[in-house]
Design a protein around this motif. Structure first.
Motif, PDB file in Angstrom:
ATOM      1  N   VAL A 178       6.050  -7.628  -0.374  1.00  0.00           N
ATOM      2  CA  VAL A 178       5.522  -6.812  -1.190  1.00  0.00           C
ATOM      3  C   VAL A 178       6.773  -6.453  -2.295  1.00  0.00           C
ATOM      4  O   VAL A 178       6.474  -6.303  -3.302  1.00  0.00           O
ATOM      5  CB  VAL A 178       5.296  -5.211  -0.376  1.00  0.00           C
ATOM      6  CG1 VAL A 178       5.304  -4.118  -1.423  1.00  0.00           C
ATOM      7  CG2 VAL A 178       4.076  -5.515   0.415  1.00  0.00           C
ATOM      8  N   ASP A 226      -0.003  -3.399  -7.394  1.00  0.00           N
ATOM      9  CA  ASP A 226       0.589  -3.112  -6.290  1.00  0.00           C
ATOM     10  C   ASP A 226      -0.102  -2.822  -5.158  1.00  0.00           C
ATOM     11  O   ASP A 226       0.010  -3.197  -3.980  1.00  0.00           O
ATOM     12  CB  ASP A 226       1.210  -1.746  -6.698  1.00  0.00           C
ATOM     13  CG  ASP A 226       2.611  -1.697  -7.434  1.00  0.00           C
ATOM     14  OD1 ASP A 226       2.778  -2.936  -8.018  1.00  0.00           O
ATOM     15  OD2 ASP A 226       3.205  -0.867  -8.025  1.00  0.00           O
ATOM     16  N   TYR A 264       8.529   1.548  -0.171  1.00  0.00           N
ATOM     17  CA  TYR A 264       8.049   0.508   0.408  1.00  0.00           C
ATOM     18  C   TYR A 264       9.172  -0.173   1.444  1.00  0.00           C
ATOM     19  O   TYR A 264       8.587  -0.599   2.386  1.00  0.00           O
ATOM     20  CB  TYR A 264       7.648  -0.578  -0.675  1.00  0.00           C
ATOM     21  CG  TYR A 264       6.512  -0.160  -1.401  1.00  0.00           C
ATOM     22  CD1 TYR A 264       4.882  -0.062  -0.948  1.00  0.00           C
ATOM     23  CD2 TYR A 264       6.602  -0.080  -3.008  1.00  0.00           C
ATOM     24  CE1 TYR A 264       4.133   0.416  -1.808  1.00  0.00           C
ATOM     25  CE2 TYR A 264       5.588   0.197  -3.661  1.00  0.00           C
ATOM     26  CZ  TYR A 264       4.360   0.427  -3.136  1.00  0.00           C
ATOM     27  OH  TYR A 264       3.340   0.824  -3.895  1.00  0.00           O
ATOM     28  N   ASN A 299      -0.152  -4.803  -1.667  1.00  0.00           N
ATOM     29  CA  ASN A 299      -0.061  -4.252  -0.148  1.00  0.00           C
ATOM     30  C   ASN A 299      -1.418  -4.349   0.606  1.00  0.00           C
ATOM     31  O   ASN A 299      -1.072  -4.872   1.759  1.00  0.00           O
ATOM     32  CB  ASN A 299       0.202  -2.637  -0.571  1.00  0.00           C
ATOM     33  CG  ASN A 299       1.321  -2.040  -0.950  1.00  0.00           C
ATOM     34  OD1 ASN A 299       2.160  -1.836  -0.271  1.00  0.00           O
ATOM     35  ND2 ASN A 299       1.494  -1.931  -2.050  1.00  0.00           N
ATOM     36  N   TYR A 352       7.732  -0.212   5.169  1.00  0.00           N
ATOM     37  CA  TYR A 352       7.672  -1.332   5.732  1.00  0.00           C
ATOM     38  C   TYR A 352       8.892  -2.007   6.479  1.00  0.00           C
ATOM     39  O   TYR A 352       8.712  -2.745   7.743  1.00  0.00           O
ATOM     40  CB  TYR A 352       7.311  -2.017   4.752  1.00  0.00           C
ATOM     41  CG  TYR A 352       6.131  -2.250   4.038  1.00  0.00           C
ATOM     42  CD1 TYR A 352       4.821  -1.979   4.816  1.00  0.00           C
ATOM     43  CD2 TYR A 352       5.636  -2.393   2.795  1.00  0.00           C
ATOM     44  CE1 TYR A 352       3.709  -1.403   4.454  1.00  0.00           C
ATOM     45  CE2 TYR A 352       4.394  -1.901   2.045  1.00  0.00           C
ATOM     46  CZ  TYR A 352       3.399  -1.784   2.897  1.00  0.00           C
ATOM     47  OH  TYR A 352       2.181  -1.552   2.418  1.00  0.00           O
ATOM     48  N   ASN A 370      -0.405  -6.595   4.292  1.00  0.00           N
ATOM     49  CA  ASN A 370      -1.056  -5.980   5.496  1.00  0.00           C
ATOM     50  C   ASN A 370      -2.095  -6.582   6.207  1.00  0.00           C
ATOM     51  O   ASN A 370      -2.006  -7.202   7.347  1.00  0.00           O
ATOM     52  CB  ASN A 370      -1.587  -4.590   5.150  1.00  0.00           C
ATOM     53  CG  ASN A 370      -0.354  -3.661   4.962  1.00  0.00           C
ATOM     54  OD1 ASN A 370       0.089  -2.841   6.001  1.00  0.00           O
ATOM     55  ND2 ASN A 370      -0.163  -3.209   3.883  1.00  0.00           N
TER      56      ASN A 370
END
Length: 476
Positions: free
Chosen positions: A272, A370, A17, A374, A21, A378
């Motif tokens: 996240v 999770d 992640y 996410n 990200y 987003n």
């Protein structure tokens, strides 16, 4: 210390992640910032129009020198391309955008042009094929039309003949009709006296005359006394800025624009990652062990959040250093930036990073999985990005979007940077405006923390309300 180590181990375990990200999305946003920085630092006062690609096909065997003179005329503002005169080649050249304009001089064009001059009829037309993907071909077609008009005008001017018999015919007609010549001071449309001159006659020019007229028309395009270049007045006016001020403005705006782009990767990564860390600590077995431990749960939570906040601040510092590196690569010196503005901008980024940690804490305490974390990061991150003023200038945003933007932290983060550096939506450097904007960002962080604490307390005191029912073991 053990809590900090465990938190870091969780981050390392979920490093995918962080790579996606923080690194990949960060590189994307740096690319956007670089385009803004590079375009702003290379802005000059010279306009360089694009040069169209033109092909001239002569089917008149060079009669009158029209084709060669037209090529010389076009070369002043375009590039010449050689093509074979067959239908397949011409079609492929246009379909593949190999040329912007094809000019075809038909057979007998020179004689037709000479006949139109002597008879006063309309001038013949050349055939043109223009590319469908660019306006350069249309502009070049207008230049070709101008060249032909200049050539015909030169032919008429050189070939017109007025003798005494023409004047006698004119004055005899005026006397027979009982009219007199108007006074030069008259207000009538004929006050310029042009009607006192006969029309004259034009003998049919020769091809040599056409060649001379075409060459003179082509020479006009290269004559600097006729086609003057654009003059740039670099005299500093009272309300204008000098070249040094323009460079300073480009440096400030470039630095501020790149720092604004941090809002999207920071929000994705920190939200996240914080949610994942909170989810691991709030898992059933881990939560029960922490509750049974002699150490207070609140101290564990504080250590966990302190680690995430420290990680967010380190990311913000790294973003600042990369921004400086991009400025140096673009030829802008970070030393030209005001120290107070840089400090306030970095403080704004740190406050925003803390807000993202608080948002992740809220998601983690609400028990998001999770996939849910996410998805939320987003969607909410894109909403913040498109309403912050980075993707679209605020003056181009609809009123509804502006109203929504003021209820989101991204708008106030960008407003804080504008007030810190004195550009964008701010009229100048405003410490009070910066404090107000950064205060609202911190209020978002406080609100997220409070909501997260409330959600965590509800989850711990009433687990049945937020978790599925316990599994009932069937008797054998």
């Amino acid at each position: 210390m053990n809590t900090c180590k465990v938190t870091l181990r969780i981050l390392i375990a979920h490093r995918l992640y962080v790579i996606i990200y923080l690194v990949m999305i960060g590189v994307l946003m740096f690319g956007i910032g670089w385009s803004l920085l590079d375009s702003g630092s290379k802005t000059g006062d010279t306009y360089a129009p694009s040069r169209p690609l033109v092909a001239v096909i002569d089917r008149d065997d060079g009669r009158g020198g029209i084709a060669n003179a037209m090529r010389d005329y076009v070369k002043a503002d375009g590039e010449l391309i050689s093509l074979q005169d067959d239908s397949e080649t011409l079609q492929e050249a246009v379909a593949s955008n190999y040329v912007d304009l094809i000019v075809i001089i038909p057979d007998g064009y020179a004689d037709a042009l000479l006949d139109s001059v002597s008879s006063g009829a309309d001038a013949p037309q050349v055939e043109t094929v223009t590319s469908y993907t660019s306006g350069d071909g249309a502009m070049a077609s207008m230049q070709v039309g101008g060249f032909l008009a200049l050539t015909r005008t030169a032919l008429i001017g050189d070939g017109v003949r007025v003798d005494a018999s023409d004047f006698a015919t004119l004055y005899a007609g005026m006397g027979a009709s009982g009219t007199t010549s108007p006074s030069p001071t008259s207000d009538s449309p004929a006050s310029d006296g042009l009607d006192r001159f006969p029309e004259g006659t034009i003998d049919r020019p020769t091809r040599d005359d056409l060649a001379r007229a075409a060459r003179s028309s082509a020479a006009v395009a290269k004559d600097g006394k006729v086609n003057h270049t654009v003059a740039v007045d670099r005299t500093a006016v009272a309300n204008g800025s000098s070249g040094d001020d323009a460079v300073a403005d480009a440096t400030v705006s470039g630095f501020g624009d790149i720092m604004k782009t941090a809002l999207y990767p920071l929000f994705l990564a920190m939200t996240v990652c914080t949610a994942l860390v909170c989810g691991v600590f709030n898992a059933g077995e881990t939560s029960r062990r922490l509750s049974a431990a002699p150490r207070k749960t609140s101290s564990v939570g504080l250590a966990r959040m302190a680690t995430m906040c420290g990680f967010a601040l380190i990311v913000s510092l790294g973003y600042l250093f990369v921004t400086f590196a991009l400025m140096l690569a673009a030829g802008l010196s970070p030393l030209d930036l005001p120290a107070a503005g840089v400090a306030m901008t970095f403080a704004s980024t740190c406050a925003y990073a803390l807000m993202t940690v608080a948002c992740g804490f809220l998601i983690g305490e609400m028990g998001f999985t999770d996939a849910m974390a996410n998805g939320f990061a987003n969607l909410f991150g894109l909403l913040i990005l498109f309403t912050s003023g980075i993707s679209f200038p605020p003056d181009m945003m609809p009123d509804v979007m502006l109203v929504i933007a003021r209820f989101l932290p991204g708008w106030w983060y960008c407003a804080a940077i504008d007030n810190a550096l004195g550009f964008g939506t701010a009229e100048g450097v405003s410490v009070s405006g910066w404090m107000g904007s950064i205060g609202l960002v911190l209020l978002f962080a406080v609100a997220f923390m409070c909501l997260g604490l409330a959600a965590g307390r509800i989850r711990r005191t009433r687990p049945a309300a937020v978790s599925p029912a316990a599994t009932v073991l069937a008797e054998a």
